[in-house]
Design a protein around this motif. Structure first.
Motif, PDB file in Angstrom:
ATOM      1  N   LYS A  11      80.935  35.046  19.170  1.00  7.65           N
ATOM      2  CA  LYS A  11      79.702  35.635  19.682  1.00  7.65           C
ATOM      3  C   LYS A  11      78.714  35.864  18.541  1.00  7.65           C
ATOM      4  O   LYS A  11      79.094  36.229  17.443  1.00  7.65           O
ATOM      5  CB  LYS A  11      80.027  36.960  20.359  1.00  7.65           C
ATOM      6  N   ASP A  12      77.430  35.650  18.816  1.00  8.98           N
ATOM      7  CA  ASP A  12      76.379  35.830  17.823  1.00  8.98           C
ATOM      8  C   ASP A  12      75.815  37.238  17.950  1.00  8.98           C
ATOM      9  O   ASP A  12      75.187  37.583  18.941  1.00  8.98           O
ATOM     10  CB  ASP A  12      75.279  34.796  18.041  1.00  8.98           C
ATOM     11  N   TYR A  13      76.034  38.080  16.943  1.00  3.29           N
ATOM     12  CA  TYR A  13      75.600  39.474  16.973  1.00  3.29           C
ATOM     13  C   TYR A  13      74.371  39.728  16.113  1.00  3.29           C
ATOM     14  O   TYR A  13      74.075  40.863  15.778  1.00  3.29           O
ATOM     15  CB  TYR A  13      76.737  40.394  16.516  1.00  3.29           C
ATOM     16  N   ASP A  14      73.639  38.692  15.753  1.00  2.00           N
ATOM     17  CA  ASP A  14      72.440  38.869  14.941  1.00  2.00           C
ATOM     18  C   ASP A  14      71.355  39.582  15.740  1.00  2.00           C
ATOM     19  O   ASP A  14      71.261  39.456  16.952  1.00  2.00           O
ATOM     20  CB  ASP A  14      71.904  37.518  14.469  1.00  2.00           C
ATOM     21  N   VAL A  15      70.515  40.307  15.032  1.00  2.00           N
ATOM     22  CA  VAL A  15      69.392  41.008  15.661  1.00  2.00           C
ATOM     23  C   VAL A  15      68.319  39.970  15.995  1.00  2.00           C
ATOM     24  O   VAL A  15      67.963  39.155  15.147  1.00  2.00           O
ATOM     25  CB  VAL A  15      68.826  42.071  14.691  1.00  2.00           C
ATOM     26  N   PRO A  16      67.800  39.991  17.229  1.00  2.00           N
ATOM     27  CA  PRO A  16      66.731  39.040  17.570  1.00  2.00           C
ATOM     28  C   PRO A  16      65.519  39.255  16.668  1.00  2.00           C
ATOM     29  O   PRO A  16      65.228  40.388  16.254  1.00  2.00           O
ATOM     30  CB  PRO A  16      66.386  39.403  19.020  1.00  2.00           C
ATOM     31  N   PRO A  17      64.790  38.192  16.351  1.00  2.00           N
ATOM     32  CA  PRO A  17      63.652  38.330  15.429  1.00  2.00           C
ATOM     33  C   PRO A  17      62.575  39.275  15.939  1.00  2.00           C
ATOM     34  O   PRO A  17      61.916  39.943  15.142  1.00  2.00           O
ATOM     35  CB  PRO A  17      63.121  36.908  15.285  1.00  2.00           C
ATOM     36  N   GLU A  18      62.393  39.360  17.266  1.00  2.00           N
ATOM     37  CA  GLU A  18      61.385  40.273  17.816  1.00  2.00           C
ATOM     38  C   GLU A  18      61.725  41.719  17.479  1.00  2.00           C
ATOM     39  O   GLU A  18      60.849  42.509  17.132  1.00  2.00           O
ATOM     40  CB  GLU A  18      61.283  40.136  19.342  1.00  2.00           C
ATOM     41  N   VAL A  19      62.994  42.060  17.579  1.00  2.00           N
ATOM     42  CA  VAL A  19      63.433  43.428  17.304  1.00  2.00           C
ATOM     43  C   VAL A  19      63.169  43.778  15.837  1.00  2.00           C
ATOM     44  O   VAL A  19      62.606  44.822  15.526  1.00  2.00           O
ATOM     45  CB  VAL A  19      64.926  43.611  17.646  1.00  2.00           C
ATOM     46  N   ALA A  20      63.558  42.892  14.949  1.00  2.00           N
ATOM     47  CA  ALA A  20      63.354  43.141  13.521  1.00  2.00           C
ATOM     48  C   ALA A  20      61.873  43.249  13.183  1.00  2.00           C
ATOM     49  O   ALA A  20      61.468  44.109  12.387  1.00  2.00           O
ATOM     50  CB  ALA A  20      64.001  42.026  12.706  1.00  2.00           C
ATOM     51  N   GLU A  21      61.054  42.410  13.806  1.00  2.00           N
ATOM     52  CA  GLU A  21      59.623  42.418  13.513  1.00  2.00           C
ATOM     53  C   GLU A  21      58.948  43.688  14.035  1.00  2.00           C
ATOM     54  O   GLU A  21      58.091  44.266  13.360  1.00  2.00           O
ATOM     55  CB  GLU A  21      58.964  41.179  14.130  1.00  2.00           C
ATOM     56  N   ILE A  22      59.336  44.152  15.218  1.00  2.00           N
ATOM     57  CA  ILE A  22      58.771  45.384  15.770  1.00  2.00           C
ATOM     58  C   ILE A  22      59.159  46.576  14.907  1.00  2.00           C
ATOM     59  O   ILE A  22      58.322  47.414  14.565  1.00  2.00           O
ATOM     60  CB  ILE A  22      59.221  45.592  17.224  1.00  2.00           C
ATOM     61  N   GLN A  64      51.815  42.372  20.145  1.00  2.00           N
ATOM     62  CA  GLN A  64      52.170  41.273  21.041  1.00  2.00           C
ATOM     63  C   GLN A  64      51.625  39.945  20.509  1.00  2.00           C
ATOM     64  O   GLN A  64      52.297  38.925  20.586  1.00  2.00           O
ATOM     65  CB  GLN A  64      51.633  41.531  22.438  1.00  2.00           C
ATOM     66  N   LYS A  65      50.434  39.960  19.934  1.00  2.00           N
ATOM     67  CA  LYS A  65      49.882  38.748  19.319  1.00  2.00           C
ATOM     68  C   LYS A  65      50.716  38.313  18.123  1.00  2.00           C
ATOM     69  O   LYS A  65      50.972  37.131  17.918  1.00  2.00           O
ATOM     70  CB  LYS A  65      48.446  38.984  18.869  1.00  2.00           C
ATOM     71  N   GLN A  66      51.137  39.273  17.326  1.00  2.00           N
ATOM     72  CA  GLN A  66      51.941  38.978  16.139  1.00  2.00           C
ATOM     73  C   GLN A  66      53.288  38.365  16.528  1.00  2.00           C
ATOM     74  O   GLN A  66      53.781  37.472  15.859  1.00  2.00           O
ATOM     75  CB  GLN A  66      52.153  40.252  15.329  1.00  2.00           C
ATOM     76  N   LEU A  67      53.870  38.856  17.619  1.00  2.00           N
ATOM     77  CA  LEU A  67      55.163  38.349  18.081  1.00  2.00           C
ATOM     78  C   LEU A  67      55.046  37.004  18.785  1.00  2.00           C
ATOM     79  O   LEU A  67      56.033  36.293  18.929  1.00  2.00           O
ATOM     80  CB  LEU A  67      55.811  39.349  19.046  1.00  2.00           C
ATOM     81  N   THR A  69      54.568  36.442  21.999  1.00  2.00           N
ATOM     82  CA  THR A  69      55.457  36.514  23.154  1.00  2.00           C
ATOM     83  C   THR A  69      54.661  36.796  24.418  1.00  2.00           C
ATOM     84  O   THR A  69      53.586  37.395  24.368  1.00  2.00           O
ATOM     85  CB  THR A  69      56.536  37.594  22.965  1.00  2.00           C
ATOM     86  N   GLU A  70      55.180  36.328  25.533  1.00  2.00           N
ATOM     87  CA  GLU A  70      54.583  36.600  26.837  1.00  2.00           C
ATOM     88  C   GLU A  70      55.218  37.819  27.488  1.00  2.00           C
ATOM     89  O   GLU A  70      54.782  38.265  28.546  1.00  2.00           O
ATOM     90  CB  GLU A  70      54.746  35.375  27.754  1.00  2.00           C
ATOM     91  N   LYS A  71      56.264  38.357  26.868  1.00  2.00           N
ATOM     92  CA  LYS A  71      56.951  39.517  27.432  1.00  2.00           C
ATOM     93  C   LYS A  71      56.067  40.748  27.335  1.00  2.00           C
ATOM     94  O   LYS A  71      55.301  40.901  26.382  1.00  2.00           O
ATOM     95  CB  LYS A  71      58.264  39.772  26.708  1.00  2.00           C
ATOM     96  N   LYS A  72      56.182  41.616  28.323  1.00  2.00           N
ATOM     97  CA  LYS A  72      55.390  42.839  28.355  1.00  2.00           C
ATOM     98  C   LYS A  72      56.035  43.867  27.421  1.00  2.00           C
ATOM     99  O   LYS A  72      57.245  44.089  27.469  1.00  2.00           O
ATOM    100  CB  LYS A  72      55.379  43.374  29.789  1.00  2.00           C
ATOM    101  N   LEU A  73      55.221  44.493  26.582  1.00  2.00           N
ATOM    102  CA  LEU A  73      55.707  45.535  25.689  1.00  2.00           C
ATOM    103  C   LEU A  73      55.563  46.887  26.395  1.00  2.00           C
ATOM    104  O   LEU A  73      54.474  47.231  26.846  1.00  2.00           O
ATOM    105  CB  LEU A  73      54.925  45.540  24.377  1.00  2.00           C
ATOM    106  N   VAL A  74      56.652  47.628  26.482  1.00  2.00           N
ATOM    107  CA  VAL A  74      56.667  48.917  27.178  1.00  2.00           C
ATOM    108  C   VAL A  74      57.125  49.986  26.196  1.00  2.00           C
ATOM    109  O   VAL A  74      58.119  49.799  25.491  1.00  2.00           O
ATOM    110  CB  VAL A  74      57.604  48.877  28.393  1.00  2.00           C
TER     111      VAL A  74
END
Length: 78
Positions: A11-22, A64-67, A69-74
């Motif tokens: 299993k890959d347990y790396d932190v997603p890049p979005e999480v690290a960037e936020i 959101q622009k920096q990431l 991503t089309e995902k909504k930030l909440v």
């Protein structure tokens, strides 16, 4: 029969890049920690207080622009 190590070892347990960037963005601008969870269509940012969440809200569009991503930030208070 597979051992538990065989199942969990692949299993890959790396932190997603979005999480690290936020987390890096918030630490750089506010010097505070947040917790970040990625869901299907949203990225949930949990702030420690309502005041901090209010300060973070104007930065969501920029983030959101920096990431890219089309995902909504909440923002959630927790």
């Amino acid at each position: 029969m597979q051992s538990l190590f065989d199942i969990l070892g692949k299993k890959d347990y790396d932190v997603p890049p979005e999480v690290a960037e936020i987390k890096a963005y918030v630490m750089r601008h506010f010097k505070k920690d947040v917790s970040v969870a990625i869901q299907t269509n949203t990225i949930l940012i949990t702030a420690g207080s309502a005041a901090f969440a209010g300060s973070l809200r104007p930065h969501l569009h920029k983030l959101q622009k920096q990431l890219k991503t089309e995902k909504k930030l909440v923002i959630r208070i927790g």
